[in-house]
Design a protein around this motif. Structure first.
Motif: not given
Length: 298
Positions: A226, A215, A242
């Motif tokens: 993120r 990620m 994900n």
């Protein structure tokens, strides 16, 4: 395959349900698994299941509920449409509050032949588009409502024995129109700036599917934090990056299980899983079956 198929559906009590099915093979549409239409006056809990292909649900009237692995539940009302991406574990609920009329299309664009209604490139685009969806009811526009009513009528005519070339041709055109209209409607509802970011990352994932993808690496690829990656990607696709990555890898794995005799270790590596045991764990989580069970049923 679908909760609309009697042999795949487990009801607690006998119910007055009439399911009408048309196979894609009979239609001459390799990408379509089957079409279904029903009219039910009550409902019972169904067994957990998923589809190898995407499912478009069109509720013409009434109300019905669905439950998803993880506890999420939602209600589908008359005049609404919902897309179930391939591999989505779900089951129907016994909360139909009034007679409901439902149509469904289960299809896998990767199965389309070169003589089909769509080109290879168009099929790949449709597959990516529907794979990104999270099940969520949406109101049908006037065009989709008309197509849904037409589909229901044509399936009923087919069930009554009117299996003429003209009827099959009308079914093919109607199914293709519903798939395109659903994709177009969903696409128009997306913010262009977010679509660009998600499309860029999805393209990156497609090109590096067999490689380790973190990620943090995706966030770096998109040049955002993120936290923003997760927020923007989920707002655009309805799922975390994900979750999308895992679903895409499972989709690739199911294709290899169905079309090859390769060992599980080889399939796991080809789809980006670090080990066969982890591959089996993720596969069962998303499909409810083991890779071996899936291959035997294919």
């Amino acid at each position: 395959m679908s909760h609309l198929q009697p042999e795949k559906t487990t009801f607690i009590n006998p119910l007055p349900v009439k399911d009408l099915l048309v196979s894609g093979k009979e239609l001459g549409l390799p990408m379509v698994d089957f079409l279904a239409a029903n009219h039910r006056f009550s409902a019972g809990p169904m067994s957990w299941h998923s589809h190898d292909g995407h499912e478009i649900l069109l509720l013409l009237s009434g109300s019905t509920g669905y439950e998803f692995r993880g506890g999420r539940k939602l209600q589908l009302q008359g005049g609404e449409i919902m897309v179930m991406p391939s591999g989505t574990m779900h089951r129907g609920q016994k909360d139909v509050r009034q007679p409901s009329t439902l149509c469904a299309i289960v299809f896998d664009p990767s199965h389309q032949s070169r003589h089909g209604l769509f080109t290879k490139r168009e099929c790949e685009g449709l597959d990516r588009h529907f794979e990104q969806r999270t099940p969520h009811p949406a109101t049908m526009n006037a065009g989709t409502r008309h197509l849904a009513k037409t589909l229901h009528s044509l399936i009923r005519q087919h069930a009554a024995g009117k299996k003429t070339d003209g009827l099959l041709a009308a079914l093919r055109v109607t199914v293709a129109s519903i798939i395109l209209e659903t994709a177009r409607h969903n696409e128009q509802s997306r913010p262009a700036t977010q679509l660009s970011m998600a499309a860029h990352l999805i393209d990156h994932i497609e090109r590096h599917l067999a490689e380790p993808i973190s990620m943090d690496a995706l966030a770096s690829q998109a040049r955002i934090s993120r936290a923003r990656l997760f927020a923007n990607f989920k707002r655009e696709t309805g799922m975390s990056p994900n979750d999308w990555l895992q679903r895409r890898r499972i989709k690739a794995a199911t294709d290899l299980l169905r079309t090859t005799n390769r060992k599980l270790e080889d399939i796991a590596a080809a789809c980006g899983f670090t080990s066969a045991s982890y591959f089996c764990h993720v596969f069962r989580k998303y499909t409810g079956t083991t890779p071996g069970e899936h291959r035997r049923k294919a």
